[in-house]
Design an enzyme around this catalytic site. Structure first.
Site, short mmCIF file in Angstrom:
data_model
loop_
_atom_site.label_atom_id
_atom_site.label_comp_id
_atom_site.label_asym_id
_atom_site.label_seq_id
_atom_site.Cartn_x
_atom_site.Cartn_y
_atom_site.Cartn_z
N ASP A 1 5.28 -1.73 -9.74
CA ASP A 1 5.82 -0.51 -10.44
C ASP A 1 6.66 0.53 -9.54
O ASP A 1 6.94 1.38 -10.11
CB ASP A 1 4.61 0.38 -11.05
CG ASP A 1 3.80 0.84 -9.85
OD1 ASP A 1 3.30 -0.17 -9.23
OD2 ASP A 1 3.75 1.95 -9.65
N ASP B 1 0.90 -2.79 -1.30
CA ASP B 1 1.10 -1.58 -1.06
C ASP B 1 2.59 -0.87 -0.70
O ASP B 1 3.27 -1.66 0.24
CB ASP B 1 0.17 -1.09 0.40
CG ASP B 1 -1.16 -1.48 -0.18
OD1 ASP B 1 -1.71 -1.21 -1.40
OD2 ASP B 1 -1.98 -1.42 0.99
N GLU C 1 -1.15 -3.66 -12.48
CA GLU C 1 -0.29 -3.71 -13.51
C GLU C 1 -0.62 -3.00 -14.76
O GLU C 1 -0.18 -2.36 -15.53
CB GLU C 1 0.26 -5.14 -13.88
CG GLU C 1 1.45 -5.12 -14.65
CD GLU C 1 1.74 -6.74 -14.85
OE1 GLU C 1 1.34 -7.65 -13.78
OE2 GLU C 1 2.55 -7.20 -15.51
N GLU D 1 -6.46 -11.72 1.11
CA GLU D 1 -6.82 -9.96 1.00
C GLU D 1 -7.43 -9.82 2.01
O GLU D 1 -8.26 -10.40 2.44
CB GLU D 1 -7.81 -10.11 -0.39
CG GLU D 1 -8.49 -8.71 -0.33
CD GLU D 1 -7.47 -7.32 -0.57
OE1 GLU D 1 -6.55 -7.45 -1.36
OE2 GLU D 1 -7.71 -6.60 0.16
C1 LIG Z 1 -2.16 -2.05 -4.58
S1 LIG Z 1 -3.39 -3.46 -4.32
C2 LIG Z 1 -2.91 -4.70 -5.59
C3 LIG Z 1 -4.00 -5.49 -5.97
C4 LIG Z 1 -3.60 -6.61 -6.97
N1 LIG Z 1 -2.66 -7.51 -6.34
C5 LIG Z 1 -3.29 -6.14 -8.46
O1 LIG Z 1 -1.99 -6.12 -8.50
O2 LIG Z 1 -3.90 -5.66 -9.00
C6 LIG Z 1 -2.94 -4.07 -2.90
C7 LIG Z 1 -3.75 -4.87 -2.25
O3 LIG Z 1 -3.14 -5.68 -1.27
C8 LIG Z 1 -4.07 -5.42 -0.17
N2 LIG Z 1 -3.37 -5.69 1.11
C9 LIG Z 1 -2.46 -4.62 1.63
N3 LIG Z 1 -1.83 -5.11 2.77
C10 LIG Z 1 -2.40 -6.22 3.25
C11 LIG Z 1 -2.28 -7.06 3.95
N4 LIG Z 1 -1.45 -6.90 4.89
N5 LIG Z 1 -2.91 -8.41 4.04
C12 LIG Z 1 -3.64 -8.64 3.00
N6 LIG Z 1 -3.90 -7.82 2.06
C13 LIG Z 1 -3.39 -6.68 2.22
C14 LIG Z 1 -5.02 -4.27 -0.23
O4 LIG Z 1 -6.17 -4.51 0.28
C15 LIG Z 1 -5.07 -4.17 -1.65
O5 LIG Z 1 -6.12 -4.96 -2.03
#
Ligand SMILES: C[S@@+](CC[C@H](N)C(=O)[O-])C[C@H]1O[C@@H](n2cnc3c(N)ncnc32)[C@H](O)[C@@H]1O
Length: 223
Positions: A167, A131, A206, A83
């Site tokens: 989603d 993301d 989710e 992360e």
């Molecule tokens: C929308 S959140 C989803 C968190 C978790 N997987 C969930 O489903 O509850 C996306 C996570 O991915 C991390 N993230 C996004 N791009 C990333 C990258 N290039 N490298 C590492 N982490 C990343 C963000 O900081 C964030 O915590």
């Protein structure tokens, strides 16, 4: 109408996805935690022999609900949460301090480093609610873009297996095409996961999005 609804969804999703509360001392807490691997490149190619277990990795673990619960019920697997934000991992560190598991480690780094950290180490890669990067010019930042799928080529031990949940219909469709273009075969695909009769550990996002009525997609691919 569907178009309008999708646009609304996208706006809501962007708004919620981007919001992460910055925690003041998160960097220090994560850096000093015994659960954190601060020198992940030194383990490159040696994770399996170091931990004497198969290695499952989640990229973008956020606050770690999914990977923590997976680690609890799969003690024979070593889970690694990758992360980029310490403020997200902070909650996972606090959870581990209260209720430790010895088969979960954290790596605080950007996924663009993934092929510098792992080399033939991983058995399964999880991409949960990544993301969505809705603008076309940002698609290359998606964790299922060609750039990332090329990086994943060297990280798997033997068979390559990726499990993705989201989603976001646009991200899902894009990812299916991307997987197929990279010669992955589809093992399972769920267009409405929560109405499928399968075991499922929910991620934090989710839970949040399914409560709002969003449909959840899942795909498992391999090669
Ligand atoms: C929308 S959140 C989803 C968190 C978790 N997987 C969930 O489903 O509850 C996306 C996570 O991915 C991390 N993230 C996004 N791009 C990333 C990258 N290039 N490298 C590492 N982490 C990343 C963000 O900081 C964030 O915590």
């Amino acid at each position: 109408m569907l178009y309008a609804k999708n646009i609304n969804c996208a706006i809501i999703v962007i708004g919620v996805y981007m919001r992460l509360k910055k925690i003041k001392n998160a960097d220090t807490v994560v850096l000093n935690s015994p659960f954190t691997i601060n020198n992940p490149k030194e383990y490159k190619g040696k994770y399996k022999e170091t931990f004497k277990k198969e290695i499952y990795v989640e990229i973008g673990s956020g606050r770690g609900k999914f990977i923590y619960e997976m680690a609890k019920i799969n003690p024979n697997i070593m889970f690694i949460a990758v992360e980029k934000y310490a403020s997200a991992l902070y909650k996972l560190v606090k959870r581990l301090e209260l209720d430790p598991v010895d088969n979960l480690k954290l790596v605080c780094t950007d996924a663009s480093e993934i092929d510098d950290i792992f080399d033939k180490d991983i058995s399964i890669l999880y991409l949960n609610f990544s993301d969505p990067w809705p603008k076309k010019r940002h698609h290359k930042r998606r964790l299922t873009s060609d750039i990332f799928l090329d990086k994943y080529e060297s990280i798997f031990f033997d068979k390559k297996e990726i499990v993705m949940k989201t989603d976001n219909q646009d991200l899902f469709e894009y990812s299916v095409v991307s997987f197929v273009n990279h010669n992955y075969k589809i093992k399972n695909i769920y267009l409405d996961l929560h109405n499928a009769d399968i075991f499922n550990i929910k991620t934090e996002y989710e839970e949040k999005f399914s409560k709002k009525g969003f449909r959840i997609y899942k795909i498992e691919v391999y090669k």
